[in-house]
Write a protein that holds these residues in place. Structure first.
Motif, PDB file in Angstrom:
ATOM      1  N   ILE A  44     -72.010 -62.960  41.002  1.00 15.40           N
ATOM      2  CA  ILE A  44     -72.716 -61.615  41.732  1.00 15.40           C
ATOM      3  C   ILE A  44     -71.708 -61.217  43.084  1.00 15.40           C
ATOM      4  O   ILE A  44     -71.371 -60.105  43.227  1.00 15.40           O
ATOM      5  N   VAL A  45     -71.366 -62.107  43.859  1.00 19.21           N
ATOM      6  CA  VAL A  45     -70.402 -61.729  44.847  1.00 19.21           C
ATOM      7  C   VAL A  45     -69.189 -61.090  44.754  1.00 19.21           C
ATOM      8  O   VAL A  45     -68.917 -60.087  45.181  1.00 19.21           O
ATOM      9  N   THR A  47     -68.591 -59.410  41.810  1.00 23.70           N
ATOM     10  CA  THR A  47     -68.932 -58.394  41.046  1.00 23.70           C
ATOM     11  C   THR A  47     -69.315 -57.258  42.346  1.00 23.70           C
ATOM     12  O   THR A  47     -68.940 -56.107  42.279  1.00 23.70           O
ATOM     13  N   MET A  48     -69.877 -57.636  43.274  1.00 26.39           N
ATOM     14  CA  MET A  48     -70.413 -56.640  44.490  1.00 26.39           C
ATOM     15  C   MET A  48     -69.089 -56.422  45.104  1.00 26.39           C
ATOM     16  O   MET A  48     -69.038 -55.091  45.485  1.00 26.39           O
ATOM     17  N   ILE A  49     -68.190 -57.136  45.349  1.00 24.76           N
ATOM     18  CA  ILE A  49     -67.053 -56.897  46.118  1.00 24.76           C
ATOM     19  C   ILE A  49     -65.936 -55.843  45.485  1.00 24.76           C
ATOM     20  O   ILE A  49     -65.525 -54.895  45.924  1.00 24.76           O
ATOM     21  N   GLY A  51     -67.337 -53.764  43.287  1.00 26.63           N
ATOM     22  CA  GLY A  51     -67.801 -52.496  43.126  1.00 26.63           C
ATOM     23  C   GLY A  51     -67.839 -51.834  44.439  1.00 26.63           C
ATOM     24  O   GLY A  51     -68.001 -50.654  44.276  1.00 26.63           O
ATOM     25  N   LEU A  52     -67.319 -52.211  45.440  1.00 19.48           N
ATOM     26  CA  LEU A  52     -66.726 -51.332  46.516  1.00 19.48           C
ATOM     27  C   LEU A  52     -66.101 -50.115  46.381  1.00 19.48           C
ATOM     28  O   LEU A  52     -65.055 -50.335  45.406  1.00 19.48           O
ATOM     29  N   TYR A  64     -66.894 -49.484  36.470  1.00 22.37           N
ATOM     30  CA  TYR A  64     -67.973 -49.272  37.317  1.00 22.37           C
ATOM     31  C   TYR A  64     -68.282 -47.534  36.841  1.00 22.37           C
ATOM     32  O   TYR A  64     -68.777 -46.779  37.991  1.00 22.37           O
ATOM     33  N   SER A 164     -83.087 -55.189  43.183  1.00 25.97           N
ATOM     34  CA  SER A 164     -82.502 -55.604  44.523  1.00 25.97           C
ATOM     35  C   SER A 164     -83.290 -56.878  44.912  1.00 25.97           C
ATOM     36  O   SER A 164     -82.117 -57.815  45.646  1.00 25.97           O
ATOM     37  N   ILE A 167     -81.269 -59.736  43.060  1.00 27.38           N
ATOM     38  CA  ILE A 167     -79.807 -59.764  43.807  1.00 27.38           C
ATOM     39  C   ILE A 167     -79.848 -60.889  45.035  1.00 27.38           C
ATOM     40  O   ILE A 167     -79.246 -61.874  45.248  1.00 27.38           O
ATOM     41  N   LEU A 171     -78.743 -64.713  45.761  1.00 34.07           N
ATOM     42  CA  LEU A 171     -77.598 -64.774  47.143  1.00 34.07           C
ATOM     43  C   LEU A 171     -78.059 -65.667  48.214  1.00 34.07           C
ATOM     44  O   LEU A 171     -77.399 -66.427  48.784  1.00 34.07           O
TER      45      LEU A 171
END
Length: 263
Positions: A44-45, A47-49, A51-52, A64, A164, A167, A171
């Motif tokens: 998840i971390v 993927t989130m990074i 996705g910035l 994305y 939300s 996630i 985390l």
């Protein structure tokens, strides 16, 4: 173009899963406490990074794309259904043992209503509306995610709320349990009680919490894992019925009462 973007998405998911599994479970010692991080957290971390907006160029822009985001939100339920089936397969062979566990395990199911009774009013006071329905139905794990996805879809406000929380729970939930379990052990809570409390209906949280307990009391590893697994199994099984027949109707009633004109 849509097919091309979809292929990019599949490749991206496989790469992220491979990297996360290669990292594996990591235990980070912080003083006398050991914080457990599972591969899901790293996936998840990462993927989130990526996705910035800073990284949404070239290949990442295709991954994305709006089409892929809509696809993932709409069809996530198909990934959740096998997990729900697995819960059933895990429960069926051990139904006799579950019935013999006792009222102590059953008593903890009352906690599934706490997110509605306490969380929903706070969420509404903070300004959330339909998002609060998804965010406070439960602790935002697999069962709640599947229920909200099936009833409202993840592209809805309710879906954004539960996603939300899912996630955030992934985390920070595992870290929270990794820290809390040894702390409570240090102030005198029985190991068995903490092992039971590890089974909150989330496989990742249960693994992190029980691993932290085992690190503190290695000679009771078998007892800790047995209690944690039984609690996890029971919570996953009964928690579904508690959510559908108690939490959801109670939440609907409270939401209509507190948010007039948005039923």
């Amino acid at each position: 173009m849509k097919n091309k973007n979809f292929i990019f998405l599949i490749i991206f998911v496989l790469v992220i899963i491979t990297i996360a599994e290669m990292i594996g479970f990591q235990s980070i010692p912080v003083g006398s406490i050991s914080i457990g991080l599972l591969p899901l957290v790293f996936a998840i971390v990462i993927t989130m990074i990526l996705g910035l907006q800073l990284f949404r160029k070239g290949f990442w822009k295709n991954v994305y794309s709006k089409a892929n985001i809509d696809f993932a939100g709409k069809y996530l339920i198909f990934i959740m259904l096998p997990l729900m089936a697995r819960y059933g397969a895990d429960v069926a062979p051990q139904i006799r043992e579950i019935l013999q566990v006792g009222w102590v395990f059953l008593f903890q199911e009352i906690g599934n209503l706490g997110t509605v009774l306490f969380g929903l009013p706070i969420a509404i006071l903070l300004g959330l509306r339909r998002e609060a329905i998804g965010a406070t139905l439960g602790i935002g794990r697999e069962g709640e995610l599947a229920y909200i996805s099936e009833k409202y879809t993840l592209n809805s406000s309710e879906g954004r709320g539960v996603l939300s929380l899912y996630i955030i729970g992934t985390l920070f939930g595992t870290i929270f349990f990794s820290i809390l379990a040894p702390v409570l052990l240090g102030v005198g809570f029985p190991v068995e009680a903490l092992a039971m409390a590890s089974g909150v209906g989330s496989g990742s949280m249960m693994s992190a919490a029980s691993a932290s307990l085992v690190a503190q009391v290695p000679d009771m590893e078998s007892t800790i894992l047995a209690y944690a697994s039984a609690s996890q199994l029971l919570t996953s099984f009964l928690g579904t019925f508690t959510m559908v027949f108690l939490a959801a109707p109670l939440q609907k009633f409270m939401y209509k009462f507190m948010v007039r004109g948005d039923a």
